[in-house]
Every structure is written in structure tokens, then in C-alpha cells.
Write an enzyme that holds these catalytic residues in place. Sequence first.
Site, PDB file in Angstrom:
ATOM      1  N   ASP A   1      -5.226   3.044   8.096  1.00  0.00           N
ATOM      2  CA  ASP A   1      -6.655   2.773   8.180  1.00  0.00           C
ATOM      3  C   ASP A   1      -6.964   1.292   8.353  1.00  0.00           C
ATOM      4  OD1 ASP A   1      -6.979   5.454   7.760  1.00  0.00           O
ATOM      5  OD2 ASP A   1      -7.959   5.290   5.816  1.00  0.00           O
TER       6      ASP A   1
ATOM      7  N   PHE B   1      -0.719   7.132   2.772  1.00  0.00           N
ATOM      8  CA  PHE B   1       0.122   7.870   3.710  1.00  0.00           C
ATOM      9  C   PHE B   1       0.959   6.929   4.573  1.00  0.00           C
ATOM     10  CE2 PHE B   1      -3.136  11.248   3.098  1.00  0.00           C
ATOM     11  CZ  PHE B   1      -2.267  12.225   2.680  1.00  0.00           C
TER      12      PHE B   1
ATOM     13  N   GLU C   1     -17.257  18.981   3.604  1.00  0.00           N
ATOM     14  CA  GLU C   1     -16.452  19.669   2.594  1.00  0.00           C
ATOM     15  C   GLU C   1     -17.100  19.553   1.220  1.00  0.00           C
ATOM     16  OE1 GLU C   1     -12.613  17.781   3.416  1.00  0.00           O
ATOM     17  OE2 GLU C   1     -12.028  19.543   4.565  1.00  0.00           O
TER      18      GLU C   1
ATOM     19  N   VAL D   1      -2.291  -6.988  -3.787  1.00  0.00           N
ATOM     20  CA  VAL D   1      -2.016  -8.147  -2.939  1.00  0.00           C
ATOM     21  C   VAL D   1      -3.354  -8.793  -2.579  1.00  0.00           C
ATOM     22  CG1 VAL D   1      -1.132  -8.900  -0.700  1.00  0.00           C
ATOM     23  CG2 VAL D   1       0.154  -7.239  -2.067  1.00  0.00           C
TER      24      VAL D   1
ATOM     25  N   GLY E   1       0.820  -1.208   0.000  1.00  0.00           N
ATOM     26  CA  GLY E   1       0.000   0.000   0.000  1.00  0.00           C
ATOM     27  C   GLY E   1       0.849   1.251   0.000  1.00  0.00           C
TER      28      GLY E   1
END
Lengths: 443, 443
Positions: free
Chosen positions: B312, B23, B182, B91, B20
Site C-alpha cells: 500500500d 501482507f 461489508e 520506524v 512492516g
Amino acid sequence: MQVGERPEGSDRRHHVVVVGAGFAGLNVARRLGRAASDTPLRITLVDRHNHHTFQPLLYQVATAGLESDSIGHSVRGLFRRLPVDVRLGTVVGVDWDARRVELDDGASLDFDTVVFAAGAESADYGIEGVSEHAFMLKWIPDALRLRNHLLRQFERVESHPELIEQGALNFVVAGGGPTGVELSGAIAELVEHVVQRDHPNVDIAKVRVVLVEMMDALLGTYSQASQRYARRALEERGVEVRTDTAIEAVEADEVRLSDGERIPTATVVWTAGVRANPLADVLGLEQGKGGRVKVAGDLRVPGRADAFVVGDLAAVTGKDGQVLPQLAPVAIQQGQHVADQIVRLRRGEPTAPFRYRDRGTMATIGRRDAIAELALGVKLHGSLAWLSWLGLHLLYLVGFRNRVAVLGNWAYAYLTYDRAARLIIELEPPPGDDDDRAQGAHR
Amino acid sequence: MQVGERPEGSDRRHHVVVVGAGFAGLNVARRLGRAASDTPLRITLVDRHNHHTFQPLLYQVATAGLESDSIGHSVRGLFRRLPVDVRLGTVVGVDWDARRVELDDGASLDFDTVVFAAGAESADYGIEGVSEHAFMLKWIPDALRLRNHLLRQFERVESHPELIEQGALNFVVAGGGPTGVELSGAIAELVEHVVQRDHPNVDIAKVRVVLVEMMDALLGTYSQASQRYARRALEERGVEVRTDTAIEAVEADEVRLSDGERIPTATVVWTAGVRANPLADVLGLEQGKGGRVKVAGDLRVPGRADAFVVGDLAAVTGKDGQVLPQLAPVAIQQGQHVADQIVRLRRGEPTAPFRYRDRGTMATIGRRDAIAELALGVKLHGSLAWLSWLGLHLLYLVGFRNRVAVLGNWAYAYLTYDRAARLIIELEPPPGDDDDRAQGAHR
């Protein structure tokens, strides 16, 4: 004012409908919009895209040099300050008696004068497999599809180096005109400057970029000196130039050439021909080569006072007796000319014939290298031609913001040898599945 | 070196596979890459996209404020100067005994240490019709699909004003967290600043932007003062805020709310929940709420010395006993922490527990308006919060070039009230047909 309450019936102004927001249609609408303060006119511009596409730079989007949004400009944004109505839709027919164009969404537009500026599209000349397997380069999604595909080929051989033998790194460009020359040069530079650094595990000596041209020279309309220069410059960049060679057929995993060679490849880009937008075929007008509509000297449809055809859609004979080429400067000048003629007709004046002022043509080959054949026999090759090319394309590019963005990208690429826009952004994610890998090696 | 000749077998360095490039994963790989000069390590970073996606700004791409390429950055480009191998692939499983992760393209990667940082995806909680009819906002193609759709709604009512009664201009955002706040604010501003000028024939008073939140307040994790501020600021921009309201079902042409109301709409954007990447379900590890993998204090999988889970994907309990939220700062800090622990383990040192340093959270509402809740109880609302938000997001954005591009876009939008990126670029052109209108009112 609410939608649907437009005073269609009560508006007595002369209504000009312009079909197409390419270089020709945009210039018709812009010039008419500016004239509308003096001459009462209602102007509607119809296009199937909501943006103008700067087609001369599509190959740079395809090779990760420019972001797609930099070469498109919202059509509505261009006409905010001019009295031009913009309509998103594809014109699919005309009712000449009722003076009405029909849109694909079932709506129609009545006109007093109509200008067809619907442009051209890629032509496969009936060659087997082109429409199924080759990449086209006409609209922004075409360029993004090609960009994704090119970048993905290098990712694929990281996992499966055996794909190289199957042609994964063979890139074939069909057509040795300016687009084919520019694209093959740009692919070669993408490999040399970007792929080599991004994929240290991939041997870029295994990459083949092949430019195939049916005629005996590249850039058919240029001088022999420029043709030879282009060939040499491409070959120095590692492009295999195959003139006197036709594409016989394109298959899913190879291309067959007229000399009997079969090149294994997953990538054939078709730049070898254009024909008029299919709209030309349903107008009921006389058509010339490539389906282009034959027009009179003032760009009107012969025998009709209320209909003009301009740009790539029109077959206009120049002073040398040749039909004018399908180039941006021709389209721009024709668009401006037609706007002027519409104003003259409204004032009761006669129309003037169109005369193309040829200021020259240019094609870029790569970093600091281009060919320019300008007016008065001036021919430039190399850095100076490249700078002229940069300047002219910035000038033609629609929108201040786009010019800044493109200039910024070019400066970045020039200084860093990098290409910023090398993201693989899947165009066709499978529904309900955000795993783009599930598509595998889609074409 | 040629593909396939990599000295897989002969490389005795400790191999860390990071799954991954969000971030969390990016920070693991970057920090490990920098440490690799002192500690012999081979590092491989696998992601299913070839670019890192800056998810906090996806809503700005969806509302035509930013170009898609500005919020993505080539992963290979990020690791050109660091000894990190990049691999494009998804993966799909792990073989714990063989210490090997399996990719969807049939390849696999042996590891000595593995870090799972595969992130989260949208969760529909089994609500009827969400996966079929609602727009998600997780990856760049999602944002482009929503942008095309939003812009197309206004084009459609130009031709067919009767569609307004059918809800063409009703935009429903599900979920009152930061993304929902937002996005609904940005849609309202798009309508006010851009649509009003682009579509003078459309009555923007007919537009409804509805934000639906199941709980009794927006921005559940913020203070009550901030929650009230957000609600008032959105309402001033014309957003209908419906708290204490759940989405019962989404259909092709309407959404059904828990209070019995049915809102006719073609646009439901789902921001109401995330769950762990499905990879979490096949790892054979204990999972917590939302499918997140439970980890020990040092972010390792309990009972395994060679496997970490971060970002996450991981369920980590903070000092207040709550599971840490799925936010970028958590992911970044965890990524850095894990890189440090891997280095410590290689040196024979014990691992340290992870401690999250909460520096606050922010959400923007619109032009010169945001909410920031910072450390030490500092709460900002309005212009100052907005400036902090701008600065922080520029700082987090990956890549110097992206920062310049985003700053340029923001300055342009701020000065002109315009949105540059409002092109409808079809994502799914029908094969062999470049007429995008043929798709009609596709969703």
C-alpha cells in the site's frame, strides 16, 4: 414492542431483582427463570458488564493461553430462552423504604425481592503503591493489560538489554493462594515454552518469577502435604517461593519486602486479597471481615423478608463455625438455594437454611501438574489432579461454545507447547493516534 | 546467547531490513528467509505491532462475528523456523547516507538493503470532525472499540429509550468501497439476527444503517452489474444506500451530508479513504497520489540500488496505466517479487520488472451473499460468490490455528444465526477504577 412501553406499572407479578451476574447471581436468575413457568415472577438481572466472567481462568488469559472471549459469555445470550430481563448497569445504592435499587445511570429498579450478588474486588489492605503500580486480576481487561505488559517486557529487552538490570524480567506475584500459585506457575511455563523460542536473543536464565506469601505456607487452606507439593512443583519450574514475607510497598520500579530486600521490577501482580464489592458499604447492613454482609442461615438479611445476599458478598458461617470461603462452588450453591427459597416464600412455605456441600478444591501448577483435595479425604497431586482440574473447569465454564474453544486452546497448547493468544493489543491507544508505540513503556 | 552480545559488527552477511509485517512485508521476509539457506543473508523484520493483522476481516471483529485474536498472528511465531530476526518498533526515519533506519525507541538498524512495506492508514481528507468523532477500522483495537460502542448503544437505549430520538440507533458508514459495503451489511445482520433476540424490548425498526458514498455507485472498481447487485442486496437487508452524497462534517451527535441533511448519530465509521503511512513523508522520496512512494518497474526507489517500496505504501503503475489498487493480492505478489529480486541482485543477476496477476476481487454482503469478479470475466453473485469469498479468506488468513478458529466461528454463526464475540470489553478503564460504567457514554 417499543422501548419505554414496557408495562412497568401494570405488571403485577412479584419482581425479583438480582444484582450481579457472577456465579451466584447467574444461578439465582437461571433457576428462578426456570421456575417462572409455575410461579408468577418477573426477574431482572443487573450487571455492570454485559458478560459473565469466568474468573478462575483469568490467569490463563494473562499468560496468553486463552483468548479473552473464551472466558466471557454474553449475559443476554444466556437468558434468551428464559423469562429474565437483563440490564447493563452498576447498582450504586438501595432505598429500603421504597424497595428500589439505584443505578449509576440515574435509573432505578423497584423490587419486591432483591438478591445482592455483587461479588468481591481486589483489596490492597492499604499497602503503599499497590493500587498505583500493581496489576490486578479480576476482570478481562485486567488480564489483557497484564498479558500486554508481560509480552512487552521481552520486546523491550530486545532493544534495550540494559533494562534487565533494572528488573524488566523480574515478575513478582503477591499472594500464595490458588491464583498466585497458578499465575506464577503459568508465567514460568510461558517463559520456558514460548519466550525461549520467540526470543532466542534473550537469555531466559535472567528471568525471575518470585511468589511472595505473608504466611508460612502456600495454599493456606490446603493440607500440609499439598502445600509442600505446590512449593516443590513451583520451585522445579524455577519460581522463587518466598513465604513468611510480606510486601511492604510497591513502587514504579521496585517492590520492598518485609525482610528488607528490594527487588527491582516493573511487574507486581496483586492476588493477595479480596474484599466485598463497595456496594456492601452503602447497603446499611452489618458487615463482617472483608466488608462481607452478615446474613441469616437462609441467606436473608437479618430482619428483612425481601432481601438476600449471596456469593463473595455474603459472610455465611459454615458448620465448622468458619465463614465460608469466596469460591465458585459456594456461590453456585448459594445462588441455587436462594432461588429455591424465593419460590418457597411465594408458595407460602418457610425457608430452609443453606448448607454448603464441600466437594473439594483444586489448583493447577502447570503442564500436567495440579493439586486436588476432594471430598472424603481424597488428595491428588500431579497428572490425575490436573486432568480433574481440566474437566471441572470445562464443566463450570459457561456456554457450550466457550467449552469447545477452551478445550481447543488447551489441546493446541498441550500438543505444541505454544500459546496462541500472545498478541499485544493495546488497551489504551492515545486518542487520534494509532501508533501504539507512542505510549512507550506504559504500565 | 545473552541480549546485547549479538555479533552485530562481526556479521558480514548482507543485511535486509524489512519495515512492516503486513501482507507485503511478511511475504518479503518469508521468501527471503527460505532463500537464506542458499544466499547468505541476515534478515530483520520490524513492525510496530507484535502481530500481523488480517485487515480484510476487521469488520467481522467489529460486528461480533470473530474474536480479535483469530485475525492476528504473532509475528515471532511466524518466523520461529526461519532465520529472520523480529523487532517490535516503529520506524520513524531513514538516514540514506549511513544506510540506517531509525526507530522510535531511539535504536537504529543498519541495512545493506531496505524494503519499506509500512502500508496505509485511514485518511480523513481534512473533513471536519472525522479524526475526532469517527471510528476507524484499521487495527484490532479499532475493531474492538467499534464493537464495544455498537453493543453499548443497544444497552443504553434499554435504560434511556429517549436516546433513540437523539440518534443512538443510527449507524452511519462513510465510504461505499468493499469495507463500507461489508461493514454496513454486517451491522444490518447483527441487528436482525442478534440484537432482535438479545434486546426484545428494543424496536429494531428504529435502527437505521446508512451507507454514504460520494460517487454515483458503490464498489467503484466493479462492473455496473455488480454495483447494482450490491446496492439491491444491501437495501434488502435494510441498509439505506446514499450515493452521490458526501460527508461534509462529523460532529459529536450528528453527521452533516452534502445534500443538507443532518443525521443525528453517535456512530460514524470512516472507511472512505486511505493514505500512505506517514513514514512515506519522511523518506525524502517522490510521492504520488495519497502520499504513496513512486517506484521503478522492479519496485526499487528510482536511483537507489538498495531500497524497495512495496504494498500500500508504493505507487506502482499497472499495464493499463493505472496505479495498482491497495489490495492484499497486490501486496503479496509484490512482496514475493522483491524477495526474488534481492536474491537475484546478490547473485549478480539483473532485476525483473513486477507484473501484477489480477485474479479478481471479492466483497461479501452478508449471510450467503457476496460479489466476486474473477479472472477471464467470470462474475459471481450470491451463494457461490460467498463460498468463494469464505474459501479465499481462509486461505489468505495467516496461521493454521487461526483458520480453524475462524472456520469454527463462521460455522457456529451460520448454524445458529448467533455472534459469539459480543462482549463489551472496555479498552480504556479509568485508572484505579474497575467500574467501567463510570465512563458513561464514552466514544
